[in-house]
Design a protein around this motif. Structure first.
Motif, PDB file in Angstrom:
ATOM      1  N   MET A   1       0.822  -1.199   0.000  1.00  0.00           N
ATOM      2  CA  MET A   1       0.000   0.000   0.000  1.00  0.00           C
ATOM      3  C   MET A   1       0.861   1.255   0.000  1.00  0.00           C
ATOM      4  SD  MET A   1      -3.204  -0.707  -0.127  1.00  0.00           S
ATOM      5  CE  MET A   1      -3.983   0.770   0.532  1.00  0.00           C
ATOM      6  N   GLY A   2       1.988   1.188   0.752  1.00  0.00           N
ATOM      7  CA  GLY A   2       2.836   2.358   0.868  1.00  0.00           C
ATOM      8  C   GLY A   2       3.346   2.844  -0.465  1.00  0.00           C
ATOM      9  N   HIS A   3       3.573   1.934  -1.410  1.00  0.00           N
ATOM     10  CA  HIS A   3       4.126   2.313  -2.712  1.00  0.00           C
ATOM     11  C   HIS A   3       3.098   3.030  -3.586  1.00  0.00           C
ATOM     12  CE1 HIS A   3       7.992   0.286  -2.192  1.00  0.00           C
ATOM     13  NE2 HIS A   3       7.316  -0.659  -1.565  1.00  0.00           N
ATOM     14  N   GLN A   4       1.812   3.015  -3.192  1.00  0.00           N
ATOM     15  CA  GLN A   4       0.788   3.724  -3.957  1.00  0.00           C
ATOM     16  C   GLN A   4       0.741   5.201  -3.577  1.00  0.00           C
ATOM     17  OE1 GLN A   4      -2.918   1.633  -3.500  1.00  0.00           O
ATOM     18  NE2 GLN A   4      -2.030  -0.336  -4.056  1.00  0.00           N
ATOM     19  N   VAL A   5       1.384   5.573  -2.492  1.00  0.00           N
ATOM     20  CA  VAL A   5       1.434   6.967  -2.055  1.00  0.00           C
ATOM     21  C   VAL A   5       2.773   7.541  -2.476  1.00  0.00           C
ATOM     22  CG1 VAL A   5       1.409   8.531  -0.070  1.00  0.00           C
ATOM     23  CG2 VAL A   5      -0.086   6.520  -0.096  1.00  0.00           C
ATOM     24  N   GLN A   6       2.739   8.524  -3.352  1.00  0.00           N
ATOM     25  CA  GLN A   6       3.986   9.121  -3.806  1.00  0.00           C
ATOM     26  C   GLN A   6       3.774  10.587  -4.128  1.00  0.00           C
ATOM     27  OE1 GLN A   6       5.174   7.529  -7.766  1.00  0.00           O
ATOM     28  NE2 GLN A   6       3.410   6.186  -7.523  1.00  0.00           N
ATOM     29  N   GLY A   7       4.875  11.314  -4.148  1.00  0.00           N
ATOM     30  CA  GLY A   7       4.810  12.751  -4.376  1.00  0.00           C
ATOM     31  C   GLY A   7       5.622  13.485  -3.335  1.00  0.00           C
ATOM     32  N   THR A   8       5.459  14.795  -3.293  1.00  0.00           N
ATOM     33  CA  THR A   8       6.219  15.641  -2.370  1.00  0.00           C
ATOM     34  C   THR A   8       5.315  16.130  -1.249  1.00  0.00           C
ATOM     35  OG1 THR A   8       7.674  16.378  -4.157  1.00  0.00           O
ATOM     36  CG2 THR A   8       7.602  17.742  -2.168  1.00  0.00           C
ATOM     37  N   LEU A   9       5.786  15.969  -0.025  1.00  0.00           N
ATOM     38  CA  LEU A   9       5.066  16.429   1.167  1.00  0.00           C
ATOM     39  C   LEU A   9       5.858  17.580   1.782  1.00  0.00           C
ATOM     40  CD1 LEU A   9       2.841  16.047   3.344  1.00  0.00           C
ATOM     41  CD2 LEU A   9       4.421  14.466   4.495  1.00  0.00           C
ATOM     42  N   ARG A  10       5.223  18.724   1.919  1.00  0.00           N
ATOM     43  CA  ARG A  10       5.881  19.906   2.488  1.00  0.00           C
ATOM     44  C   ARG A  10       5.355  20.137   3.908  1.00  0.00           C
ATOM     45  NH1 ARG A  10       4.102  24.254  -0.521  1.00  0.00           N
ATOM     46  NH2 ARG A  10       2.658  22.980  -1.740  1.00  0.00           N
ATOM     47  N   LEU A  11       6.272  20.084   4.878  1.00  0.00           N
ATOM     48  CA  LEU A  11       5.923  20.235   6.287  1.00  0.00           C
ATOM     49  C   LEU A  11       6.525  21.512   6.860  1.00  0.00           C
ATOM     50  CD1 LEU A  11       6.671  16.608   7.580  1.00  0.00           C
ATOM     51  CD2 LEU A  11       4.458  17.532   6.840  1.00  0.00           C
ATOM     52  N   ALA A  24      12.398  10.821  14.571  1.00  0.00           N
ATOM     53  CA  ALA A  24      11.920   9.441  14.752  1.00  0.00           C
ATOM     54  C   ALA A  24      10.606   9.216  14.009  1.00  0.00           C
ATOM     55  CB  ALA A  24      11.755   9.130  16.238  1.00  0.00           C
ATOM     56  N   LEU A  25       9.734  10.235  14.005  1.00  0.00           N
ATOM     57  CA  LEU A  25       8.457  10.111  13.295  1.00  0.00           C
ATOM     58  C   LEU A  25       8.674   9.991  11.790  1.00  0.00           C
ATOM     59  CD1 LEU A  25       6.413  12.766  15.286  1.00  0.00           C
ATOM     60  CD2 LEU A  25       5.883  10.316  15.176  1.00  0.00           C
ATOM     61  N   LEU A  26       9.555  10.837  11.233  1.00  0.00           N
ATOM     62  CA  LEU A  26       9.801  10.778   9.796  1.00  0.00           C
ATOM     63  C   LEU A  26      10.466   9.465   9.392  1.00  0.00           C
ATOM     64  CD1 LEU A  26      10.899  14.380   8.750  1.00  0.00           C
ATOM     65  CD2 LEU A  26       8.640  13.318   8.665  1.00  0.00           C
ATOM     66  N   LYS A  27      11.310   8.942  10.253  1.00  0.00           N
ATOM     67  CA  LYS A  27      11.942   7.653   9.957  1.00  0.00           C
ATOM     68  C   LYS A  27      10.889   6.564   9.784  1.00  0.00           C
ATOM     69  CE  LYS A  27      15.288   4.307  11.776  1.00  0.00           C
ATOM     70  NZ  LYS A  27      16.205   3.984  12.896  1.00  0.00           N
ATOM     71  N   ARG A  28       9.887   6.546  10.679  1.00  0.00           N
ATOM     72  CA  ARG A  28       8.819   5.548  10.592  1.00  0.00           C
ATOM     73  C   ARG A  28       7.931   5.806   9.380  1.00  0.00           C
ATOM     74  NH1 ARG A  28       8.905   6.199  16.349  1.00  0.00           N
ATOM     75  NH2 ARG A  28       7.090   7.587  16.366  1.00  0.00           N
ATOM     76  N   PHE A  29       7.639   7.080   9.111  1.00  0.00           N
ATOM     77  CA  PHE A  29       6.764   7.407   7.980  1.00  0.00           C
ATOM     78  C   PHE A  29       7.413   7.016   6.651  1.00  0.00           C
ATOM     79  CE2 PHE A  29       5.181  10.395   4.734  1.00  0.00           C
ATOM     80  CZ  PHE A  29       3.826  10.085   4.800  1.00  0.00           C
ATOM     81  N   VAL A  30       8.695   7.339   6.492  1.00  0.00           N
ATOM     82  CA  VAL A  30       9.394   7.028   5.239  1.00  0.00           C
ATOM     83  C   VAL A  30       9.506   5.521   5.040  1.00  0.00           C
ATOM     84  CG1 VAL A  30      11.628   7.194   4.076  1.00  0.00           C
ATOM     85  CG2 VAL A  30      10.626   9.215   5.131  1.00  0.00           C
ATOM     86  N   LYS A  31       9.603   4.783   6.126  1.00  0.00           N
ATOM     87  CA  LYS A  31       9.642   3.321   6.008  1.00  0.00           C
ATOM     88  C   LYS A  31       8.314   2.798   5.458  1.00  0.00           C
ATOM     89  CE  LYS A  31      10.875  -0.841   8.597  1.00  0.00           C
ATOM     90  NZ  LYS A  31      11.306  -1.394   9.910  1.00  0.00           N
ATOM     91  N   LEU A  32       7.209   3.440   5.858  1.00  0.00           N
ATOM     92  CA  LEU A  32       5.890   3.037   5.364  1.00  0.00           C
ATOM     93  C   LEU A  32       5.657   3.502   3.932  1.00  0.00           C
ATOM     94  CD1 LEU A  32       3.657   3.861   8.477  1.00  0.00           C
ATOM     95  CD2 LEU A  32       4.173   1.580   7.593  1.00  0.00           C
ATOM     96  N   TYR A  33       6.169   4.714   3.610  1.00  0.00           N
ATOM     97  CA  TYR A  33       5.904   5.326   2.305  1.00  0.00           C
ATOM     98  C   TYR A  33       7.228   5.768   1.667  1.00  0.00           C
ATOM     99  CZ  TYR A  33       1.228   5.481   4.313  1.00  0.00           C
ATOM    100  OH  TYR A  33       0.026   5.144   4.896  1.00  0.00           O
ATOM    101  N   PRO A  34       7.981   4.813   1.145  1.00  0.00           N
ATOM    102  CA  PRO A  34       9.327   5.127   0.631  1.00  0.00           C
ATOM    103  C   PRO A  34       9.344   5.994  -0.617  1.00  0.00           C
ATOM    104  CG  PRO A  34       8.726   2.850   0.139  1.00  0.00           C
ATOM    105  CD  PRO A  34       7.671   3.369   1.060  1.00  0.00           C
ATOM    106  N   ASP A  35       8.202   6.149  -1.292  1.00  0.00           N
ATOM    107  CA  ASP A  35       8.171   6.936  -2.526  1.00  0.00           C
ATOM    108  C   ASP A  35       7.802   8.404  -2.292  1.00  0.00           C
ATOM    109  OD1 ASP A  35       8.829   4.710  -4.056  1.00  0.00           O
ATOM    110  OD2 ASP A  35       6.730   4.083  -4.211  1.00  0.00           O
TER     111      ASP A  35
END
Length: 207
Positions: A1-11, A24-35
């Motif tokens: 599922m994570g590979h279906q989410v892609q693009g640029t996220l501006r925080l 630590a939060l971004l590390k977990r998020f990027v692991k879920l959504y590597p694209d």
């Protein structure tokens, strides 16, 4: 599922949250959504709100209370506390060396209001530094006490703390919020991050 989410996220992220919680939060998020490509802008919470108003970021993570007419989601809160190397008594604070630090106007007003309601004398400020982590290091070395949000403390600091309470004996705390425009949820990267943050903090409902 994570590979279906892609693009640029501006925080846009409050500096303290970026320093102590975001990595630590971004590390977990990027692991879920590597694209997903993530762009982060940090600053005072008031600056982050300006990023949102100008549509420079998709999501803002801010601390303190801010007026925002669109989505405003509570993440968590932590106490504002007096930290010192050795045990101290509250009534002695006006005569003890205090280490000050630059912070946003909301937190400064909260601390100043508590002080003026508690003491008749001004604080004895002996050091004024530009960063809260510098302030904590000075406290750890026994050079004075500080009044700080507990996000900047960890168990390994081994500091003595006294949480602040109002005249009504209510705890004085620092709230953290996630904000964004309603339309931003149409972007899959924004919805994924919002859902992720809710999953990380939904156990800490506001009291």
């Amino acid at each position: 599922m994570g590979h279906q989410v892609q693009g640029t996220l501006r925080l846009g992220v409050s500096s303290n949250f970026a320093r102590y919680r975001l990595p630590a939060l971004l590390k977990r998020f990027v692991k879920l959504y590597p694209d997903v490509e993530i762009i982060v802008k940090t600053g005072w919470s008031t600056e982050v709100m300006n990023y949102l108003y100008k549509d420079e970021v998709h999501i803002g993570i801010v601390r303190g209370d801010h007026h925002w007419h669109e989505h405003h989601y509570f993440l968590y809160e932590e106490p504002v506390t007096i930290a010192s190397k050795e045990p101290i008594h509250l009534e002695d604070l006006p005569t003890l060396a205090r280490i000050n630090y630059k912070t946003d106007s909301h937190l400064k007003q909260t601390i100043d209001h508590w002080w003026h309601k508690t003491f008749h004398h001004p604080p004895l400020i002996t050091m004024d530094v530009d960063r809260i982590d510098t302030c904590v290091e000075l406290v750890k070395n026994g050079l004075g006490y500080a009044i700080i949000p507990s996000i900047s403390l960890s168990e390994i600091d081994s500091l003595h703390t006294i949480d602040l309470y109002s005249e009504e004996n209510q705890p004085i705390s620092r709230k953290t919020w996630m904000t964004h425009r309603h339309a931003a949820l149409e972007l899959s990267v924004v919805k994924a991050f919002v859902d992720f943050m809710k999953s990380q903090y939904n156990q800490e409902a506001p009291r």
